[in-house]
Enzyme design. Sequence first.
Site, PDB file in Angstrom:
ATOM      1  N   LYS A   1       0.828  -1.209   0.000  1.00 36.35           N
ATOM      2  CA  LYS A   1       0.000   0.000   0.000  1.00 36.35           C
ATOM      3  C   LYS A   1       0.861   1.258   0.000  1.00 36.35           C
ATOM      4  O   LYS A   1       0.609   2.193  -0.769  1.00 36.35           O
ATOM      5  CB  LYS A   1      -0.934   0.014   1.220  1.00 36.35           C
ATOM      6  CG  LYS A   1      -1.925   1.172   1.194  1.00 36.35           C
ATOM      7  CD  LYS A   1      -2.799   1.199   2.429  1.00 36.35           C
ATOM      8  CE  LYS A   1      -2.061   1.760   3.614  1.00 36.35           C
ATOM      9  NZ  LYS A   1      -2.941   1.990   4.786  1.00 36.35           N
TER      10      LYS A   1
ATOM     11  N   ASP B   1      -6.759   1.373   0.989  1.00 34.85           N
ATOM     12  CA  ASP B   1      -6.839   1.517   2.439  1.00 34.85           C
ATOM     13  C   ASP B   1      -8.247   1.162   2.891  1.00 34.85           C
ATOM     14  O   ASP B   1      -9.048   0.641   2.110  1.00 34.85           O
ATOM     15  CB  ASP B   1      -6.454   2.937   2.862  1.00 34.85           C
ATOM     16  CG  ASP B   1      -7.468   3.980   2.396  1.00 34.85           C
ATOM     17  OD1 ASP B   1      -8.395   3.640   1.618  1.00 34.85           O
ATOM     18  OD2 ASP B   1      -7.338   5.153   2.814  1.00 34.85           O
TER      19      ASP B   1
END
Length: 227
Positions: A120, A138
């Site tokens: 991420k 997220d």
Amino acid sequence: MKPEHVEEFFKRLQAQRPNPTTELLYHSPFELLIAVILSAQMTDVGVNKATAKLFAVANTPESILALGVEGLKEYISNVNFYTAKANNIIKTCQILIDLHGSQVPDDRKALEALAGVGRKTANVVLNTAFGHPTMAVDTHIFRVSNRTGLAPAKTVEGVEKKLLEVVPEPYLTNAHHWILLHGRYTCKARVPLCAQCIVADLCQWPDKYEFGAAEGMAHLKSLTLKT
């Protein structure tokens, strides 16, 4: 969500926020990298509070490395898990100096080899600093993708893969920011603001009417009629 609805979904989000970007404050790829490492399980507001103090005195791998773990902790003590993050940042600074000429690499494999950097974080840096069409999934993006029917999947990796498949090419670079900001300010976790949602009519969530989607859809229809 049907392909034509996906196109309209992003067309509206683009109209609402023509130039979306992260709400983390930074002035270089390195500052962005540090801010994103600090952002795990933190609000952007909290990270910005820490980096405002930190970057004023140290905003390069060399200057942060010179602080050492204990010195760095003094600047980021308001951040969750600041001890672990300080250790990772110091290790990352050393790697950047030793292997990358103190520059943040524009490469996924090299980014993920840095301490404290997972997929991420790498996606955020690649997208925001270097303009790659990546999807940093997220909690907001995971929620919006599943709730609306845009890219439903049981895992973060599954949502990322589906988004890359369904998002029209012209919207790919900014899609991550549009979805995130929509989740942060409208499609909230506990009480989504469906009455104010500009994509309420496209959303596939069966519970949206409990949160005022009908009101929002009527407003959208009135705007369409006026134009």
